[in-house]
Design a protein around this motif. Structure first.
Motif, mmCIF file in Angstrom:
data_model
loop_
_atom_site.group_PDB
_atom_site.id
_atom_site.type_symbol
_atom_site.label_atom_id
_atom_site.label_comp_id
_atom_site.label_asym_id
_atom_site.label_seq_id
_atom_site.Cartn_x
_atom_site.Cartn_y
_atom_site.Cartn_z
ATOM 1 N N ALA B 16 0.838 -1.213 0.000
ATOM 2 C CA ALA B 16 0.000 0.000 0.000
ATOM 3 C C ALA B 16 0.870 1.259 0.000
ATOM 4 C CB ALA B 16 -0.934 -0.007 1.211
ATOM 5 N N LEU B 17 1.888 1.308 0.877
ATOM 6 C CA LEU B 17 2.760 2.493 0.937
ATOM 7 C C LEU B 17 3.450 2.722 -0.401
ATOM 8 C CD1 LEU B 17 4.381 2.090 4.484
ATOM 9 C CD2 LEU B 17 2.754 3.839 3.782
ATOM 10 N N ALA B 18 3.929 1.641 -1.016
ATOM 11 C CA ALA B 18 4.616 1.767 -2.315
ATOM 12 C C ALA B 18 3.664 2.346 -3.359
ATOM 13 C CB ALA B 18 5.153 0.405 -2.753
ATOM 14 N N LEU B 19 2.437 1.807 -3.423
ATOM 15 C CA LEU B 19 1.463 2.278 -4.416
ATOM 16 C C LEU B 19 1.018 3.717 -4.133
ATOM 17 C CD1 LEU B 19 -0.652 -0.970 -4.861
ATOM 18 C CD2 LEU B 19 0.668 0.184 -6.661
ATOM 19 N N PHE B 20 0.781 4.061 -2.875
ATOM 20 C CA PHE B 20 0.375 5.430 -2.528
ATOM 21 C C PHE B 20 1.448 6.418 -2.996
ATOM 22 C CE2 PHE B 20 -2.095 3.854 1.505
ATOM 23 C CZ PHE B 20 -3.115 3.385 0.700
ATOM 24 N N LEU B 21 2.716 6.063 -2.811
ATOM 25 C CA LEU B 21 3.816 6.957 -3.216
ATOM 26 C C LEU B 21 3.977 7.002 -4.733
ATOM 27 C CD1 LEU B 21 6.555 6.223 -0.511
ATOM 28 C CD2 LEU B 21 5.353 8.386 -0.885
ATOM 29 N N GLU B 22 3.804 5.852 -5.402
ATOM 30 C CA GLU B 22 3.991 5.791 -6.851
ATOM 31 C C GLU B 22 2.895 6.512 -7.626
ATOM 32 O OE1 GLU B 22 5.824 1.332 -6.527
ATOM 33 O OE2 GLU B 22 4.275 1.655 -8.054
ATOM 34 N N GLN B 23 1.626 6.257 -7.233
ATOM 35 C CA GLN B 23 0.519 6.738 -8.070
ATOM 36 C C GLN B 23 -0.483 7.618 -7.341
ATOM 37 O OE1 GLN B 23 -0.801 2.811 -9.293
ATOM 38 N NE2 GLN B 23 -2.450 2.794 -7.796
ATOM 39 N N GLY B 24 -0.243 7.870 -6.051
ATOM 40 C CA GLY B 24 -1.148 8.726 -5.276
ATOM 41 C C GLY B 24 -2.120 7.922 -4.438
ATOM 42 N N LEU B 102 7.548 5.501 8.851
ATOM 43 C CA LEU B 102 6.909 6.757 9.268
ATOM 44 C C LEU B 102 7.230 7.900 8.311
ATOM 45 C CD1 LEU B 102 7.465 6.507 13.134
ATOM 46 C CD2 LEU B 102 5.256 6.391 11.946
ATOM 47 N N ARG B 103 8.439 7.894 7.758
ATOM 48 C CA ARG B 103 8.797 8.913 6.756
ATOM 49 C C ARG B 103 7.900 8.825 5.537
ATOM 50 N NH1 ARG B 103 15.219 8.297 6.900
ATOM 51 N NH2 ARG B 103 15.668 10.009 8.324
ATOM 52 N N ARG B 104 7.718 7.594 5.023
ATOM 53 C CA ARG B 104 6.879 7.421 3.834
ATOM 54 C C ARG B 104 5.429 7.784 4.165
ATOM 55 N NH1 ARG B 104 7.888 1.490 2.024
ATOM 56 N NH2 ARG B 104 8.525 1.264 4.189
ATOM 57 N N ARG B 105 4.984 7.351 5.348
ATOM 58 C CA ARG B 105 3.633 7.634 5.800
ATOM 59 C C ARG B 105 3.389 9.157 5.862
ATOM 60 N NH1 ARG B 105 1.565 8.792 10.384
ATOM 61 N NH2 ARG B 105 -0.503 8.073 10.964
ATOM 62 N N HIS B 106 4.345 9.879 6.441
ATOM 63 C CA HIS B 106 4.255 11.330 6.586
ATOM 64 C C HIS B 106 4.121 12.000 5.215
ATOM 65 C CE1 HIS B 106 5.069 15.164 8.525
ATOM 66 N NE2 HIS B 106 5.925 15.435 7.557
ATOM 67 N N THR B 111 -0.167 14.771 1.326
ATOM 68 C CA THR B 111 -0.738 15.015 -0.011
ATOM 69 C C THR B 111 -2.262 15.037 -0.023
ATOM 70 O OG1 THR B 111 -0.850 12.647 -0.547
ATOM 71 C CG2 THR B 111 1.187 13.799 -1.134
ATOM 72 N N ASP B 112 -2.926 14.654 1.056
ATOM 73 C CA ASP B 112 -4.372 14.435 0.999
ATOM 74 C C ASP B 112 -5.083 15.096 2.183
ATOM 75 O OD1 ASP B 112 -6.553 12.362 -0.294
ATOM 76 O OD2 ASP B 112 -6.834 12.569 1.876
ATOM 77 N N GLN B 113 -6.064 15.949 1.882
ATOM 78 C CA GLN B 113 -6.751 16.699 2.943
ATOM 79 C C GLN B 113 -7.433 15.789 3.965
ATOM 80 O OE1 GLN B 113 -9.155 20.166 1.857
ATOM 81 N NE2 GLN B 113 -10.702 19.565 3.330
ATOM 82 N N GLY B 114 -8.094 14.737 3.484
ATOM 83 C CA GLY B 114 -8.784 13.815 4.383
ATOM 84 C C GLY B 114 -7.796 13.122 5.322
#
Lengths: 195, 195
Positions: B16-24, B102-106, B111-114
């Motif tokens: 999930a973290l990899a995909l969130f960073l790659e494509q939003g 935690l760095r990737r999570r931060h 990037t997202d208001q919600g």
């Protein structure tokens, strides 16, 4: 002319706050606000860019006032004494005569995610301007960041106490009470062996 | 079985973290996360209620740990010494071994208001549990509120310093540095005549 404009801005603000509370922020339109104030939509847009700006008008001037205040304080005044002496008068000037308006505003903001986010951004901007002000006075970055946080904590706590209070209470009294509690906490730090 | 489940949860989190960073974050779906982890959507929903929960899993346990820690501290320990002694070990236990995650999570949350709003709610919940813990120890409401704010400020500042730091650095070192700066500020309060 200037006087009439100030009157129109105030009427639009009153109309907007009343409508936001009656029917919700999302459900209220600019034409409704203008109609309630007995003014035209065109007049609305002479004073505000959109309905959200009614809640945040004047706030953009706050960071500038903070920086001016900090630049005017003699350079030998240390960060914490600066906050202890300046925060009360500053809060009184910026918020002191608007308790009823701020209460309604607070209530409206709490209902909408976009407004809450905007309010937090506003506090973050205020905080950043305090940090900048301290850095320009020669304070190191970490200390500047912590003192700015302390100032925001004291200000937010005092505002919350003041908005919750019943009967007449000057904001400066609320600030003084919070600062007194803060002093007692600081004296507890001394009880603990330092590094 | 438990071991296999822990493995699946970890694989899903990494995917999930990899995909969130790659494509939003908004663009990523649960089936994509499951596929990247080599698992089924059904397995995903055994571990998380939705994709947002991947970023906040385990956080709901933090307020409970805070309250347990505070209940276990001898009643004669004053609020500020409690924070000064417990915050470092607490932070190390909750966050200490997860700096890269935690760095990737931060980065994703910013990037997202919600997600930002959810993160702020999480800090507000942590703060409220510290306030409750102090009130249960007999601390007055205003003091409890201020000490909780101080704890959150020190923790947030230390986490930010730690996430920004290059090379190996224990989180407890960052907490100790911030607490040392905080002690210097507290000593400045004494320079000022009290009310």
């Amino acid at each position: 002319m200037a006087r009439w404009q100030a009157g129109a801005q105030d009427q639009l603000e009153q109309a907007a706050l009343a409508l936001f509370l009656e029917q919700g922020f999302a459900e209220t339109t600019v034409p409704q606000i203008a109609a309630r104030a007995g003014l035209t939509t065109r007049t609305f847009f002479r004073h505000f860019t959109d309905k959200r700006e009614v809640l945040f008008a004047g706030d953009e001037a706050v960071p500038t006032s903070v920086q001016q205040l900090m630049a005017q304080t003699p350079p030998e005044v240390r960060p914490v004494p600066l906050i202890l002496t300046q925060l009360g008068p500053f809060a009184e000037t910026v918020f002191g005569d608007r308790r009823d308006m701020l209460r309604r505003r607070h209530q409206i903001i709490s209902t909408d995610q976009g407004l809450r986010e905007r309010e937090l951004q506003k506090m973050a901007t205020l905080r950043a301007s305090i940090v900048d002000g301290f850095v320009q006075r020669g304070t190191d970055k970490l200390t500047a960041s912590l003192v700015a946080d302390l100032a925001v904590v004291v200000l937010s706590t005092a505002l919350a106490q003041w908005l919750d209070s019943v009967g007449p209470m000057p904001l400066s009294t609320a600030v003084a009470e919070v600062l007194a509690a803060f002093r007692r906490l600081a004296s507890e730090v001394e009880l603990q062996a330092g590094p």
